[in-house]
Write a protein that holds these residues in place. Structure first.
Motif, PDB file in Angstrom:
ATOM      1  N   CYS A 118       0.834  -1.202   0.000  1.00  0.00           N
ATOM      2  CA  CYS A 118       0.000   0.000   0.000  1.00  0.00           C
ATOM      3  C   CYS A 118       0.871   1.255   0.000  1.00  0.00           C
ATOM      4  N   ASP A 141       3.977   1.505  -1.003  1.00  0.00           N
ATOM      5  CA  ASP A 141       4.662   1.579  -2.309  1.00  0.00           C
ATOM      6  C   ASP A 141       3.735   2.163  -3.376  1.00  0.00           C
ATOM      7  N   MET A 142       2.492   1.706  -3.403  1.00  0.00           N
ATOM      8  CA  MET A 142       1.546   2.171  -4.426  1.00  0.00           C
ATOM      9  C   MET A 142       1.215   3.650  -4.248  1.00  0.00           C
ATOM     10  N   ARG A 147       4.150   5.798  -5.520  1.00  0.00           N
ATOM     11  CA  ARG A 147       4.279   5.907  -6.979  1.00  0.00           C
ATOM     12  C   ARG A 147       2.989   6.401  -7.630  1.00  0.00           C
ATOM     13  N   ARG A 148       2.040   6.851  -6.807  1.00  0.00           N
ATOM     14  CA  ARG A 148       0.777   7.444  -7.273  1.00  0.00           C
ATOM     15  C   ARG A 148      -0.018   6.489  -8.157  1.00  0.00           C
ATOM     16  N   SER A 149      -0.059   5.236  -7.775  1.00  0.00           N
ATOM     17  CA  SER A 149      -0.828   4.261  -8.540  1.00  0.00           C
ATOM     18  C   SER A 149      -2.303   4.636  -8.536  1.00  0.00           C
ATOM     19  N   PRO A 150      -2.966   4.509  -9.688  1.00  0.00           N
ATOM     20  CA  PRO A 150      -4.407   4.796  -9.717  1.00  0.00           C
ATOM     21  C   PRO A 150      -5.213   3.777  -8.898  1.00  0.00           C
ATOM     22  N   MET A 151      -4.588   2.676  -8.516  1.00  0.00           N
ATOM     23  CA  MET A 151      -5.271   1.670  -7.704  1.00  0.00           C
ATOM     24  C   MET A 151      -5.095   1.913  -6.207  1.00  0.00           C
ATOM     25  N   SER A 152      -4.412   2.996  -5.837  1.00  0.00           N
ATOM     26  CA  SER A 152      -4.149   3.268  -4.421  1.00  0.00           C
ATOM     27  C   SER A 152      -5.396   3.312  -3.538  1.00  0.00           C
ATOM     28  N   MET A 184      -6.452  -0.196  -2.863  1.00  0.00           N
ATOM     29  CA  MET A 184      -5.446  -0.870  -2.043  1.00  0.00           C
ATOM     30  C   MET A 184      -5.543  -0.375  -0.602  1.00  0.00           C
TER      31      MET A 184
END
Length: 120
Positions: free
Chosen positions: A60, A62-63, A66-71, A74
């Protein structure tokens, strides 16, 4: 401009959530070591919760970094894993390490729930 240079800075709330996740991850890892030394069947149930929580909080964080759209999704799953781990740890309320872990899990769960509803 580099790709990293064009990213907006993380909000204070997101930074706090990443810190809470990483702290929870560390405490879960320490608690796993303590659990392994104790042995026994009850600890196996707690170990499963610790492993899930440790992995989820690290991923979580890490995401989010890196600004993951799935954050947001998650973060919602991470909050659930943290809640389950806190509950498992509190099955041994006389153990200081378990209590410390439950507290870290609750803080991470609270922060992750807030981030799950936030726009990243």
């Amino acid at each position: 401009m580099t790709q990293a240079g064009s990213m907006t800075a993380m909000s204070k709330e997101m930074q706090d959530c990443v810190a809470a996740c990483m702290s929870c991850h560390s405490v879960c890892e320490e608690t796993m070591s303590s659990c392994m030394q104790m042995g026994g069947q009850p600890q196996m149930q707690i170990m499963r919760a610790l492993i899930d929580c440790s992995e989820m909080t690290r991923m979580c964080a890490d995401m989010m970094m890196r600004r993951s759209p799935m954050s947001p999704e998650m973060c919602a799953m991470c909050a659930k894993a943290c809640d389950m781990c806190a509950e498992a740890c509190m099955s041994m309320p006389d153990d200081q390490q378990m209590v410390r872990c439950a507290e870290a899990c609750r803080r991470s769960a609270e922060m992750c729930r807030a981030m799950a509803g936030a726009t990243m």
